[in-house]
Structures are given as structure tokens and as C-alpha cells.
Design a protein around this motif. Structure first.
Motif, PDB file in Angstrom:
ATOM      1  N   ASP A 250       0.830  -1.206   0.000  1.00 29.01           N
ATOM      2  CA  ASP A 250       0.000   0.000   0.000  1.00 29.01           C
ATOM      3  C   ASP A 250       0.869   1.262   0.000  1.00 29.01           C
ATOM      4  O   ASP A 250       0.589   2.224  -0.714  1.00 29.01           O
ATOM      5  CB  ASP A 250      -0.921   0.014   1.225  1.00 29.01           C
ATOM      6  N   LEU A 251       1.922   1.249   0.808  1.00 32.22           N
ATOM      7  CA  LEU A 251       2.802   2.418   0.878  1.00 32.22           C
ATOM      8  C   LEU A 251       3.575   2.605  -0.419  1.00 32.22           C
ATOM      9  O   LEU A 251       3.756   3.737  -0.883  1.00 32.22           O
ATOM     10  CB  LEU A 251       3.769   2.275   2.049  1.00 32.22           C
ATOM     11  N   LEU A 252       4.054   1.514  -1.003  1.00 34.82           N
ATOM     12  CA  LEU A 252       4.791   1.614  -2.263  1.00 34.82           C
ATOM     13  C   LEU A 252       3.883   2.103  -3.389  1.00 34.82           C
ATOM     14  O   LEU A 252       4.305   2.907  -4.238  1.00 34.82           O
ATOM     15  CB  LEU A 252       5.401   0.258  -2.616  1.00 34.82           C
ATOM     16  N   ASN A 253       2.642   1.632  -3.398  1.00 34.48           N
ATOM     17  CA  ASN A 253       1.689   2.109  -4.410  1.00 34.48           C
ATOM     18  C   ASN A 253       1.469   3.613  -4.293  1.00 34.48           C
ATOM     19  O   ASN A 253       1.463   4.342  -5.293  1.00 34.48           O
ATOM     20  CB  ASN A 253       0.352   1.381  -4.261  1.00 34.48           C
ATOM     21  N   ALA A 254       1.276   4.080  -3.075  1.00 30.14           N
ATOM     22  CA  ALA A 254       1.031   5.507  -2.861  1.00 30.14           C
ATOM     23  C   ALA A 254       2.218   6.358  -3.293  1.00 30.14           C
ATOM     24  O   ALA A 254       2.055   7.500  -3.737  1.00 30.14           O
ATOM     25  CB  ALA A 254       0.702   5.770  -1.386  1.00 30.14           C
ATOM     26  N   ALA A 255       3.425   5.795  -3.194  1.00 31.03           N
ATOM     27  CA  ALA A 255       4.635   6.532  -3.563  1.00 31.03           C
ATOM     28  C   ALA A 255       5.030   6.331  -5.020  1.00 31.03           C
ATOM     29  O   ALA A 255       6.003   6.938  -5.479  1.00 31.03           O
ATOM     30  CB  ALA A 255       5.781   6.107  -2.657  1.00 31.03           C
ATOM     31  N   GLY A 256       4.304   5.481  -5.753  1.00 33.50           N
ATOM     32  CA  GLY A 256       4.620   5.234  -7.153  1.00 33.50           C
ATOM     33  C   GLY A 256       5.873   4.403  -7.354  1.00 33.50           C
ATOM     34  O   GLY A 256       6.527   4.497  -8.403  1.00 33.50           O
ATOM     35  N   VAL A 257       6.215   3.555  -6.372  1.00 30.89           N
ATOM     36  CA  VAL A 257       7.398   2.698  -6.465  1.00 30.89           C
ATOM     37  C   VAL A 257       6.977   1.339  -7.023  1.00 30.89           C
ATOM     38  O   VAL A 257       5.992   0.747  -6.568  1.00 30.89           O
ATOM     39  CB  VAL A 257       8.054   2.526  -5.076  1.00 30.89           C
ATOM     40  N   THR A 258       7.699   0.843  -8.004  1.00 33.30           N
ATOM     41  CA  THR A 258       7.354  -0.438  -8.620  1.00 33.30           C
ATOM     42  C   THR A 258       7.716  -1.592  -7.684  1.00 33.30           C
ATOM     43  O   THR A 258       8.764  -1.586  -7.039  1.00 33.30           O
ATOM     44  CB  THR A 258       8.092  -0.626  -9.954  1.00 33.30           C
ATOM     45  N   TRP A 259       6.826  -2.594  -7.642  1.00 34.71           N
ATOM     46  CA  TRP A 259       7.065  -3.709  -6.733  1.00 34.71           C
ATOM     47  C   TRP A 259       6.222  -4.910  -7.151  1.00 34.71           C
ATOM     48  O   TRP A 259       5.287  -4.795  -7.949  1.00 34.71           O
ATOM     49  CB  TRP A 259       6.734  -3.323  -5.291  1.00 34.71           C
ATOM     50  N   GLY A 260       6.550  -6.068  -6.580  1.00 30.95           N
ATOM     51  CA  GLY A 260       5.744  -7.259  -6.820  1.00 30.95           C
ATOM     52  C   GLY A 260       6.122  -8.398  -5.895  1.00 30.95           C
ATOM     53  O   GLY A 260       7.240  -8.450  -5.366  1.00 30.95           O
ATOM     54  N   TRP A 261       5.159  -9.299  -5.692  1.00 37.55           N
ATOM     55  CA  TRP A 261       5.398 -10.581  -5.034  1.00 37.55           C
ATOM     56  C   TRP A 261       5.350 -11.643  -6.126  1.00 37.55           C
ATOM     57  O   TRP A 261       4.356 -11.759  -6.846  1.00 37.55           O
ATOM     58  CB  TRP A 261       4.359 -10.874  -3.955  1.00 37.55           C
ATOM     59  N   PHE A 262       6.406 -12.416  -6.259  1.00 35.34           N
ATOM     60  CA  PHE A 262       6.547 -13.387  -7.343  1.00 35.34           C
ATOM     61  C   PHE A 262       6.593 -14.787  -6.736  1.00 35.34           C
ATOM     62  O   PHE A 262       7.587 -15.171  -6.115  1.00 35.34           O
ATOM     63  CB  PHE A 262       7.815 -13.089  -8.137  1.00 35.34           C
ATOM     64  N   VAL A 318       4.861  -7.980 -20.047  1.00 34.33           N
ATOM     65  CA  VAL A 318       6.078  -7.931 -19.242  1.00 34.33           C
ATOM     66  C   VAL A 318       6.375  -6.489 -18.822  1.00 34.33           C
ATOM     67  O   VAL A 318       6.900  -6.245 -17.730  1.00 34.33           O
ATOM     68  CB  VAL A 318       7.262  -8.535 -20.042  1.00 34.33           C
ATOM     69  N   LYS A 319       6.000  -5.531 -19.664  1.00 35.43           N
ATOM     70  CA  LYS A 319       6.302  -4.132 -19.387  1.00 35.43           C
ATOM     71  C   LYS A 319       5.453  -3.552 -18.249  1.00 35.43           C
ATOM     72  O   LYS A 319       5.818  -2.525 -17.667  1.00 35.43           O
ATOM     73  CB  LYS A 319       6.106  -3.294 -20.647  1.00 35.43           C
ATOM     74  N   THR A 320       4.314  -4.170 -17.934  1.00 34.88           N
ATOM     75  CA  THR A 320       3.453  -3.632 -16.875  1.00 34.88           C
ATOM     76  C   THR A 320       3.727  -4.283 -15.523  1.00 34.88           C
ATOM     77  O   THR A 320       3.127  -3.898 -14.518  1.00 34.88           O
ATOM     78  CB  THR A 320       1.971  -3.817 -17.233  1.00 34.88           C
ATOM     79  N   ASP A 335       8.119 -17.005 -12.606  1.00 34.50           N
ATOM     80  CA  ASP A 335       8.658 -16.852 -13.966  1.00 34.50           C
ATOM     81  C   ASP A 335       8.582 -15.404 -14.442  1.00 34.50           C
ATOM     82  O   ASP A 335       9.409 -14.951 -15.245  1.00 34.50           O
ATOM     83  CB  ASP A 335       7.893 -17.729 -14.955  1.00 34.50           C
ATOM     84  N   ASP A 336       7.570 -14.666 -13.967  1.00 35.12           N
ATOM     85  CA  ASP A 336       7.395 -13.280 -14.395  1.00 35.12           C
ATOM     86  C   ASP A 336       8.542 -12.394 -13.925  1.00 35.12           C
ATOM     87  O   ASP A 336       8.875 -11.398 -14.586  1.00 35.12           O
ATOM     88  CB  ASP A 336       6.065 -12.727 -13.881  1.00 35.12           C
ATOM     89  N   PHE A 337       9.137 -12.720 -12.788  1.00 30.63           N
ATOM     90  CA  PHE A 337      10.277 -11.929 -12.320  1.00 30.63           C
ATOM     91  C   PHE A 337      11.438 -12.045 -13.299  1.00 30.63           C
ATOM     92  O   PHE A 337      12.001 -11.028 -13.730  1.00 30.63           O
ATOM     93  CB  PHE A 337      10.713 -12.389 -10.926  1.00 30.63           C
ATOM     94  N   PHE A 338      11.790 -13.261 -13.662  1.00 37.56           N
ATOM     95  CA  PHE A 338      12.922 -13.453 -14.574  1.00 37.56           C
ATOM     96  C   PHE A 338      12.623 -12.842 -15.945  1.00 37.56           C
ATOM     97  O   PHE A 338      13.507 -12.248 -16.575  1.00 37.56           O
ATOM     98  CB  PHE A 338      13.240 -14.940 -14.696  1.00 37.56           C
ATOM     99  N   ALA A 339      11.371 -12.953 -16.380  1.00 35.73           N
ATOM    100  CA  ALA A 339      11.004 -12.378 -17.678  1.00 35.73           C
ATOM    101  C   ALA A 339      11.088 -10.857 -17.654  1.00 35.73           C
ATOM    102  O   ALA A 339      11.603 -10.232 -18.591  1.00 35.73           O
ATOM    103  CB  ALA A 339       9.601 -12.828 -18.068  1.00 35.73           C
TER     104      ALA A 339
END
Length: 533
Positions: A250-262, A318-320, A335-339
Motif C-alpha cells: 500500500d505504501l509503495l503504491n502511494a509513492a509510485g514505487v514499482t514492486w511485486g510478489w513473485f 512484461v512491461k506492466t 517466472d514473471d520476475f525473470f522475464a
């Protein structure tokens, strides 16, 4: 090449520069040179179980050899006294009473130990650390004897050395590790996973399948102490829960920082080579056999409505990956992380969970299969142009109940039906308290911690070299680093442990001169292939 492409796009447009995803992530303002953190969250190992005799390995013939570098620091591990006259010789442990003993490389496949919130506290026995076989031990096989104690609950006293967890010992030699890092709370995987991203296991807002995975918070609410699956995940079982409150996503989204759980196995459309697909995708290891790839309760952002992807929707492209507004809502397949990284779209903050056979969890994984993935990931990251500004953190969700001799500080006490560390219904002093997500819950019960001690390693050009850090850290120390580096030290609030945690910066040195610091290992043996040092 990426810079050249970006410059060409700028020159060709009349409406201003076009930012590629990679440029967007790299340009995010950070407090340190780290522009990309990759958090590999493995399963169920205690510190002594993996590093108790570090840096001294037995080195039997036919196994990968480990010889410590000159001036390698020692750790708070298994002393001679603990090895030959351990408190767990306590006759209360019955036939499982045992000193610690070495698992051979051929014994990598062990039983899963009991790692419940209550069982771990009982094993600690008020700090005597002498009732592990009685309370958290499981009998074999596997592994086969010798010693015979592995066929009793005394198996919980077993440890590996640098001939089996070879890669981890080598990474500790060339980068940095901690010998004083803990689970934020006592308890199993879901507790650790939720703490990693929010530091707060209180605040269950929905549940089905009963309340066996929760305990009363003392003010009419519930705290997670077990392993419910995420509420609404299409792969979840009958016992499910959803959390309220805020997480780091939630905090990363509000700050516009890219992130993910893979997460390994998350893509339900993929068909594995053995024909399995959907929630039943599986993989096979010659050591542990065939195991399901995806484990719902290992995917913590699925517990929060704001960051869940309950249908496992796929990203647009992959770009999104890493960006808000995408159907995947930051929950992806491994797999999406490596891609994404290979395509030049490296999220600023990435959490990784391997498929089950590679995640280290006893019973469905093992140190050798774990090593294969850890080394694959580390070698991959070192091949990227972003490596000079990348930090790989390897830590664990819980101890699995494996013996560890060190009692951590109880920084947050609890008095509930599930507590027992310092007496029936009690864990620590009642004067130490953190609130729940409801402001009226000034001391949310069921969150006693710190819990068991676990390994923590940092692999990065910015890591201190051949260094053992003994400052106190916990799972939320990673959370605090992310907050300090990308979010101007903003905190989760609502009783999160991040407010009292130390950061992992004590394992890093941002004043050192960084060169082509590559350390490539063999995936099978964990031995060095090449080094840039």
C-alpha cells in the motif's frame, strides 16, 4: 543499449521524454545506492540448524568441501559445551533426549518439525531452551540413521554444515550474514509472511472454516497464530482469512514505487512438463519426490483486499509488471520476475517465493534443492546491468521448530490461551506492548516476539565482506530498510513491529569502493565457479 534507446525516444517525440519502465524504477529517489531489492523468503530453518558450526565443516570424502577464508569471524553457534552436554539431554525429552548432531549430505530430506506458536514457546521452556524434542520434534524416517536418534523426536536436534548448505556458507564468506536475527513472532509460515510485509498479525476482518488459526487479541478481535489460507484465493483450502490494516505494498503504491510478489506456481494457465496445470501444478525432485508448486498461505499480499489477486489474473505484458493498475495487482508468478528483469523492467522492490520443492520447507523441500534455486537467482542477478545497485536478501519465514540455543529478546509480550513461554497463558512481561490495527486495542495479544533465531544473508556489491552482524534484527528489519530507502522512513503504523526494528543496514557499507564484485557458484554443489574479487 537501454540508455541509447531511451535517448532516441526522447529525440523522436515532441511531447517530452518517454520513460521506459526500467528508467522509471531506476530514477526512483532512494536514500542509498540500492535501486533494486530482491527479498528471497525461504522456509523453516533455524540459525543453528544451518550455521551452528560455521565456519567449521567436517569435510568428509565425496562431499563438496568447505574451507574458511583467513580471518573469517566466528558466530554465536554451537559451542563445545552445547555439542557434548546440551540442555536437551533433559530426561523430560524421553527417547528423543539428545545432543546436537550432524546431518550428512545424504540426509538432506528430513521430517517437518512442529512449529506452532504454542509448541515453540514450550520448547523454549522459559529460556532454558531444553524441551525441543518433547515439543517441536518429529521422528524419522527420513533421514535414515545413523545416528539412531533421528528415528525419534530427537531429529529436531540435527544440523547441517558447509558440506550440505555449501552455497549459503560461501555467500556468508564473500558477503554478509547475521547471527542475531529472529522471527518477528513465534509461529508458522503465515505469521512470518504477514510480518514480512506489514509487521502486524492482528486484525482479521474475514474468515471461514473456523477460528483454529487465530487467538483472541483481548479486545474482541483476532490475531493470526496459525496457517489459514488467503481469503478468496481460488487455490485456497477450507480455512481462510483476510487481514485489515496496511502493508508495505500500500505504501509503495502511494509513492509510485514499482514492486511485486513473485510466487512459484502462481500462473494457473501454465502447463508444466508433467502435464499439471492450474492450482495443481507440480514439480519433481529426486530428493523429495513430486510436490505442488504453489502454497497459498506463503503468499502474504493475498491476505489484504488492497493487494490481492484472488483469481491469479495475468499481467497485461512484461512491461506492466510492477506497476499499479495492472490486472495482476502486483501478485505474479515466479517466472514473471525473470522475464521482466530480462526485458529491462526490473521492479524496485521484489519479493520472491520459490516453488515448493525449492523453498527449503522440510517435507517438500531440502537444503540441496533450496541451494539450486538460491544460486540460480544470485547468478542471474549478477549477470544484470543493474547488479551494481542491487541487494539480494535471503531470510526465512520461521524456524520449523529446529533446535536453536539462543533466546531472543521479548520485545512484545502476550497473554493468551496460546502462550506459554514464561508460564501458562503468558509470554514475556506485560509491560512490553504493541497495539492492534484497532486503536482501542492498545495491546494486541497473540503477537509474542521475537521468536526463534533464523539465518539472514545479504548478497550485494554493497554488502560488508566476510562479515557477521550481531545487531538484533527480525523479519521487519527488511521492511524498515525498504521504508527508509524508498519511502522517506514512512512507517506502517497500527502497531507494526517496523516501529521498533533495526534496519539491515548494519550488514552493508555504502562508503566502500564497489568494483566488479561477482561471485558465481555451481547450482548443484554450491562451490565457487568464478569470482570478481
Amino acid at each position: 543499449m537501454r540508455q541509447l534507446l531511451s535517448m532516441c525516444l526522447v529525440a523522436m517525440t515532441a511531447v517530452g521524454p518517454v520513460m521506459t519502465p526500467a528508467a522509471h524504477a531506476a530514477d526512483a529517489k532512494t536514500a542509498t545506492p540500492i535501486k533494486h531489492i530482491v527479498v528471497l523468503f525461504n522456509e523453516n530453518r533455524s540459525f543453528d540448524h544451518y550455521f551452528g558450526t560455521y565456519p567449521n565443516a567436517l569435510n568428509p570424502s565425496g562431499e563438496p568441501q568447505f574451507h574458511a577464508l583467513p580471518n573469517t569471524p566466528t558466530v554465536n553457534g554451537l559451542s563445545n559445551a552445547l555439542l557434548i552436554n546440551n540442555p536437551n539431554l533433559n530426561p523430560a525429552n524421553g527417547s528423543g533426549a539428545s545432543n546436537p548432531f550432524r546431518f550428512d549430505r545424504s540426509q538432506a530430506n528430513t521430517q517437518d518439525m512442529d512449529h506452532d506458536y504454542l509448541a515453540e514457546q514450550l520448547a523454549f521452556d522459559g529460556g532454558a531452551m531444553d524441551l525441543f524434542p518433547e515439543n517441536t520434534g518429529s521422528a524419522g524416517p527420513p533421514p535414515n540413521a545413523p545416528p539412531a536418534v533421528v528415528l525419534t523426536n530427537g531429529q529436531v536436534m540435527g544440523y547441517f554444515d558447509g558440506n550440505t548448505v555449501t552455497a549459503l556458507w560461501n555467500y556468508a564468506q564473500h558477503f554478509a550474514m547475521s547471527d542475531n536475527s529472529y522471527s518477528t513472532n513465534f509461529g508458522p509460515s503465515t505469521v512470518g509472511a504477514i510480518n514480512l510485509i506489514s509487521g502486524q498479525t492482528n486484525g482479521v476482518v474475514k474468515y471461514v472454516g473456523g477460528t483454529g488459526a487465530y487467538v483472541s487479541d483481548g479486545n474482541g478481535g483476532l490475531t493470526v497464530i496459525g496457517d489459514p489460507d488467503p481469503y478468496g484465493d481460488v487455490c485456497s483450502g477450507s480455512e481462510q482469512g483476510q487481514m485489515g490494516g496496511t502493508n508495505i505494498g500500500d505504501l509503495l503504491n502511494a509513492a509510485g514505487v514499482t514492486w511485486g510478489w513473485f510466487a512459484g506456481g502462481f500462473n494457473l494457465a501454465k502447463v508444466n512438463s508433467n502435464g499439471t496445470t492450474g492450482c495443481n501444478r507440480s514439480s519433481t525432485s529426486p530428493i523429495v519426490g513430486t510436490q505442488a508448486d504453489y502454497v497459498p498461505h506463503h503468499t502474504p499480499f493475498q491476505y489484504y483486499a488492497s493487494t490481492a489477486n484472488p483469481t491469479h489474473a495475468r499481467p497485461k505484458s512484461v512491461k506492466t509488471i510492477g506497476y499499479s493498475g495492472d490486472p495482476a495487482n502486483h501478485d505474479y508468478d515466479l517466472d514473471d520476475f525473470f522475464a521482466a528483469v530480462s526485458a529491462g523492467n526490473f521492479p524496485a522492490v521484489s519479493f520472491l517465493k520459490a516453488i515448493a520443492i525449492h523453498d527449503a520447507h522440510p517435507g517438500n523441500s531440502d537444503p540441496l534443492d533450496e541451494q539450486e534455486f538460491v544460486v540460480k537467482l544470485a547468478n542471474f542477478l549478477q549477470a544484470q546491468p543493474e547488479w551494481p545497485n542491487t541487494l539480494l536478501v535471503v531470510l526465512y519465514d520461521d524456524s520449523d521448530g529446529w533446535y536453536d540455543h539462543q533466546l531472543g529478546q521479548i520485545v512484545n509480550s502476550s497473554k493468551s490461551a496460546a502462550d506459554a513461554l514464561t508460564g501458562p497463558g503468558s509470554c514475556g512481561s506485560g509491560t512490553l506492548a504493541l497495539p492492534g490495527i484497532n486503536p482501542a486495542t492498545t495491546h494486541a495479544q497473540g503477537r509474542c516476539g521475537y521468536g526463534p533465531r533464523q539465518p539472514l544473508l545479504v548478497i550485494s556489491p554493497w554488502a560488508k565482506h566476510n562479515f557477521v552482524d550481531s545487531s538484533v534484527t527480525d523479519q521487519t528489519s527488511v521492511l524498515r530498510f525498504i521504508e527508509d530507502n524508498w519511502l522517506g522512513s514512512q512507517r506502517i503504523g497500527q502497531g507494526s513491529f517496523d516501529a521498533i526494528a533495526n534496519s539491515i543496514t548494519s550488514l552493508l557499507d555504502f562508503k566502500q569502493v564497489v568494483s566488479n564484485d561477482l561471485f558465481i557458484l555451481n547450482e548443484s554443489t554450491g562451490e565457487p565457479v568464478s569470482t570478481g574479487r
